[in-house]
Design a protein around this motif. Structure first.
Motif, PDB file in Angstrom:
ATOM      1  N   ALA A 109       0.468 -60.179  -8.780  1.00  0.00           N
ATOM      2  CA  ALA A 109      -0.773 -60.937  -8.957  1.00  0.00           C
ATOM      3  C   ALA A 109      -1.319 -61.426  -7.624  1.00  0.00           C
ATOM      4  CB  ALA A 109      -0.535 -62.127  -9.895  1.00  0.00           C
ATOM      5  N   GLU A 110      -0.430 -61.720  -6.686  1.00  0.00           N
ATOM      6  CA  GLU A 110      -0.852 -62.190  -5.365  1.00  0.00           C
ATOM      7  C   GLU A 110      -1.128 -61.045  -4.401  1.00  0.00           C
ATOM      8  OE1 GLU A 110       2.240 -64.814  -4.065  1.00  0.00           O
ATOM      9  OE2 GLU A 110       1.830 -66.284  -5.630  1.00  0.00           O
ATOM     10  N   GLY A 111      -0.780 -59.817  -4.808  1.00  0.00           N
ATOM     11  CA  GLY A 111      -1.035 -58.656  -3.957  1.00  0.00           C
ATOM     12  C   GLY A 111      -0.060 -58.526  -2.809  1.00  0.00           C
ATOM     13  N   ARG A 112       1.163 -58.924  -3.029  1.00  0.00           N
ATOM     14  CA  ARG A 112       2.169 -58.825  -1.970  1.00  0.00           C
ATOM     15  C   ARG A 112       3.402 -58.106  -2.513  1.00  0.00           C
ATOM     16  NH1 ARG A 112       6.098 -62.516  -3.137  1.00  0.00           N
ATOM     17  NH2 ARG A 112       5.454 -64.303  -4.394  1.00  0.00           N
ATOM     18  N   VAL A 113       4.199 -57.583  -1.623  1.00  0.00           N
ATOM     19  CA  VAL A 113       5.454 -56.921  -2.003  1.00  0.00           C
ATOM     20  C   VAL A 113       6.499 -58.005  -2.247  1.00  0.00           C
ATOM     21  CG1 VAL A 113       7.248 -55.321  -1.237  1.00  0.00           C
ATOM     22  CG2 VAL A 113       4.848 -54.909  -0.630  1.00  0.00           C
ATOM     23  N   PRO A 114       7.196 -57.938  -3.383  1.00  0.00           N
ATOM     24  CA  PRO A 114       8.194 -58.984  -3.652  1.00  0.00           C
ATOM     25  C   PRO A 114       9.406 -58.831  -2.748  1.00  0.00           C
ATOM     26  CG  PRO A 114       8.294 -57.311  -5.342  1.00  0.00           C
ATOM     27  CD  PRO A 114       7.129 -56.961  -4.450  1.00  0.00           C
ATOM     28  N   GLU A 115      10.143 -59.916  -2.653  1.00  0.00           N
ATOM     29  CA  GLU A 115      11.399 -59.875  -1.899  1.00  0.00           C
ATOM     30  C   GLU A 115      12.385 -58.988  -2.666  1.00  0.00           C
ATOM     31  OE1 GLU A 115      12.733 -63.863  -1.369  1.00  0.00           O
ATOM     32  OE2 GLU A 115      10.829 -64.510  -0.509  1.00  0.00           O
ATOM     33  N   PRO A 116      13.410 -58.496  -2.007  1.00  0.00           N
ATOM     34  CA  PRO A 116      14.383 -57.651  -2.707  1.00  0.00           C
ATOM     35  C   PRO A 116      15.027 -58.408  -3.870  1.00  0.00           C
ATOM     36  CG  PRO A 116      14.733 -57.556  -0.340  1.00  0.00           C
ATOM     37  CD  PRO A 116      13.705 -58.609  -0.578  1.00  0.00           C
ATOM     38  N   ALA A 117      15.381 -57.665  -4.920  1.00  0.00           N
ATOM     39  CA  ALA A 117      16.005 -58.262  -6.102  1.00  0.00           C
ATOM     40  C   ALA A 117      17.381 -58.817  -5.744  1.00  0.00           C
ATOM     41  CB  ALA A 117      16.133 -57.221  -7.204  1.00  0.00           C
ATOM     42  N   ARG A 118      17.745 -59.901  -6.437  1.00  0.00           N
ATOM     43  CA  ARG A 118      19.037 -60.542  -6.219  1.00  0.00           C
ATOM     44  C   ARG A 118      19.735 -60.718  -7.559  1.00  0.00           C
ATOM     45  NH1 ARG A 118      15.855 -64.556  -2.490  1.00  0.00           N
ATOM     46  NH2 ARG A 118      14.970 -65.017  -4.499  1.00  0.00           N
ATOM     47  N   ASP A 119      20.992 -61.149  -7.518  1.00  0.00           N
ATOM     48  CA  ASP A 119      21.745 -61.380  -8.749  1.00  0.00           C
ATOM     49  C   ASP A 119      21.096 -62.456  -9.596  1.00  0.00           C
ATOM     50  OD1 ASP A 119      23.606 -59.471  -8.086  1.00  0.00           O
ATOM     51  OD2 ASP A 119      24.991 -60.904  -7.151  1.00  0.00           O
ATOM     52  N   ALA A 120      20.515 -63.467  -8.953  1.00  0.00           N
ATOM     53  CA  ALA A 120      19.907 -64.569  -9.692  1.00  0.00           C
ATOM     54  C   ALA A 120      18.690 -64.117 -10.488  1.00  0.00           C
ATOM     55  CB  ALA A 120      19.520 -65.683  -8.739  1.00  0.00           C
ATOM     56  N   ASP A 121      18.117 -62.958 -10.125  1.00  0.00           N
ATOM     57  CA  ASP A 121      16.937 -62.470 -10.831  1.00  0.00           C
ATOM     58  C   ASP A 121      17.255 -62.017 -12.251  1.00  0.00           C
ATOM     59  OD1 ASP A 121      15.309 -62.979  -8.689  1.00  0.00           O
ATOM     60  OD2 ASP A 121      15.440 -60.953  -7.875  1.00  0.00           O
ATOM     61  N   ALA A 122      18.518 -61.750 -12.544  1.00  0.00           N
ATOM     62  CA  ALA A 122      18.879 -61.285 -13.873  1.00  0.00           C
ATOM     63  C   ALA A 122      18.878 -62.422 -14.890  1.00  0.00           C
ATOM     64  CB  ALA A 122      20.252 -60.621 -13.836  1.00  0.00           C
ATOM     65  N   ALA A 123      18.971 -63.654 -14.440  1.00  0.00           N
ATOM     66  CA  ALA A 123      19.033 -64.785 -15.350  1.00  0.00           C
ATOM     67  C   ALA A 123      17.692 -65.012 -16.030  1.00  0.00           C
ATOM     68  CB  ALA A 123      19.434 -66.046 -14.578  1.00  0.00           C
ATOM     69  N   ALA A 124      17.754 -65.596 -17.208  1.00  0.00           N
ATOM     70  CA  ALA A 124      16.529 -65.892 -17.956  1.00  0.00           C
ATOM     71  C   ALA A 124      15.695 -66.919 -17.195  1.00  0.00           C
ATOM     72  CB  ALA A 124      16.887 -66.415 -19.336  1.00  0.00           C
ATOM     73  N   ALA A 125      14.398 -66.735 -17.248  1.00  0.00           N
ATOM     74  CA  ALA A 125      13.499 -67.615 -16.511  1.00  0.00           C
ATOM     75  C   ALA A 125      13.017 -68.783 -17.350  1.00  0.00           C
ATOM     76  CB  ALA A 125      12.300 -66.818 -16.014  1.00  0.00           C
ATOM     77  N   GLY A 126      13.247 -68.730 -18.636  1.00  0.00           N
ATOM     78  CA  GLY A 126      12.750 -69.784 -19.513  1.00  0.00           C
ATOM     79  C   GLY A 126      11.277 -69.630 -19.827  1.00  0.00           C
ATOM     80  N   VAL A 127      10.752 -68.468 -19.585  1.00  0.00           N
ATOM     81  CA  VAL A 127       9.344 -68.187 -19.869  1.00  0.00           C
ATOM     82  C   VAL A 127       9.294 -67.388 -21.168  1.00  0.00           C
ATOM     83  CG1 VAL A 127       7.269 -67.012 -19.052  1.00  0.00           C
ATOM     84  CG2 VAL A 127       8.764 -68.170 -17.427  1.00  0.00           C
ATOM     85  N   ALA A 128       8.449 -67.823 -22.086  1.00  0.00           N
ATOM     86  CA  ALA A 128       8.335 -67.148 -23.376  1.00  0.00           C
ATOM     87  C   ALA A 128       7.498 -65.886 -23.237  1.00  0.00           C
ATOM     88  CB  ALA A 128       7.700 -68.086 -24.387  1.00  0.00           C
ATOM     89  N   LEU A 129       7.789 -64.916 -24.105  1.00  0.00           N
ATOM     90  CA  LEU A 129       7.038 -63.664 -24.118  1.00  0.00           C
ATOM     91  C   LEU A 129       5.564 -63.928 -24.400  1.00  0.00           C
ATOM     92  CD1 LEU A 129       7.139 -60.585 -23.961  1.00  0.00           C
ATOM     93  CD2 LEU A 129       7.631 -60.552 -26.414  1.00  0.00           C
ATOM     94  N   SER A 130       5.277 -64.897 -25.236  1.00  0.00           N
ATOM     95  CA  SER A 130       3.880 -65.235 -25.536  1.00  0.00           C
ATOM     96  C   SER A 130       3.164 -65.776 -24.297  1.00  0.00           C
ATOM     97  CB  SER A 130       3.807 -66.245 -26.679  1.00  0.00           C
ATOM     98  OG  SER A 130       4.541 -67.414 -26.350  1.00  0.00           O
ATOM     99  N   ALA A 131       3.888 -66.500 -23.448  1.00  0.00           N
ATOM    100  CA  ALA A 131       3.286 -66.993 -22.200  1.00  0.00           C
ATOM    101  C   ALA A 131       2.959 -65.835 -21.275  1.00  0.00           C
ATOM    102  CB  ALA A 131       4.221 -67.987 -21.513  1.00  0.00           C
ATOM    103  N   VAL A 132       3.862 -64.847 -21.236  1.00  0.00           N
ATOM    104  CA  VAL A 132       3.596 -63.652 -20.421  1.00  0.00           C
ATOM    105  C   VAL A 132       2.366 -62.928 -20.957  1.00  0.00           C
ATOM    106  CG1 VAL A 132       4.497 -61.395 -19.737  1.00  0.00           C
ATOM    107  CG2 VAL A 132       5.991 -63.389 -19.702  1.00  0.00           C
ATOM    108  N   ALA A 133       2.299 -62.769 -22.279  1.00  0.00           N
ATOM    109  CA  ALA A 133       1.149 -62.084 -22.882  1.00  0.00           C
ATOM    110  C   ALA A 133      -0.142 -62.847 -22.578  1.00  0.00           C
ATOM    111  CB  ALA A 133       1.354 -61.948 -24.387  1.00  0.00           C
TER     112      ALA A 133
END
Length: 165
Positions: A109-133
């Protein structure tokens, strides 16, 4: 035969010639100035007419743009309101959004390349699917508004170019 000697006759003819050339010069200058003034006046009238046509084109394009964006916003708002219908609470509970997805989405959304993925990225973010939609629908709504703005700008440029021809 003649009372006036030749040198004075030649001098009189020269003075008469200079006077005629001077008279012609002055008359020619005023004629050219009159033509110049007429051309300047004609250009001023043409410029005013072009500006008027450009103003009319601007009003037309802006009116169409405002109407189109209003329709896009209404549709987008309707879609966002329908998110709970299409993504019910059961789907929110069944689908977990991980932190990696959130980081990737935010970076895109910001038009930038994300940082490399880490182990912490696998954890749930607490964001609902409806919020993403809802966020995706809002992003698409903004995208469609920008597209309408670009179309209106392109139409305005075409219309302004046509007024100067």
């Amino acid at each position: 035969m003649s009372v006036i000697p030749w040198p004075y006759r030649l001098l009189a003819l020269a003075v008469l010639g200079v006077a005629l050339v001077g008279f012609g010069w002055i008359k020619g200058e005023s004629h050219v100035q009159a033509r110049w003034d007429a051309a300047v006046q004609q250009q001023a009238l043409q410029t005013a007419a072009i500006r008027e046509r450009q103003a009319q084109a601007t009003v037309t394009v802006v009116t169409q743009y405002v109407d189109r964006v209003r329709v896009v916003r209404e549709k987008g708002d309707t879609i966002i309101k329908e998110v709970p219908v299409y993504v019910p609470v059961q789907a929110d509970a069944a689908c977990t959004i991980n932190r990696g997805f959130v980081r990737l989405h935010d970076a895109a959304a910001e038009g930038r390349v994300p940082e490399p993925a880490r182990d912490a990225d696998a954890a749930a973010a607490g964001v609902a699917l409806s919020a993403v939609a809802g966020t995706v629908a809002a992003n698409y709504q903004t995208c469609h508004e920008n597209a309408e703005q670009l179309r209106a700008l392109q139409a305005w440029v075409r219309d302004v170019q046509m007024t100067t021809k």
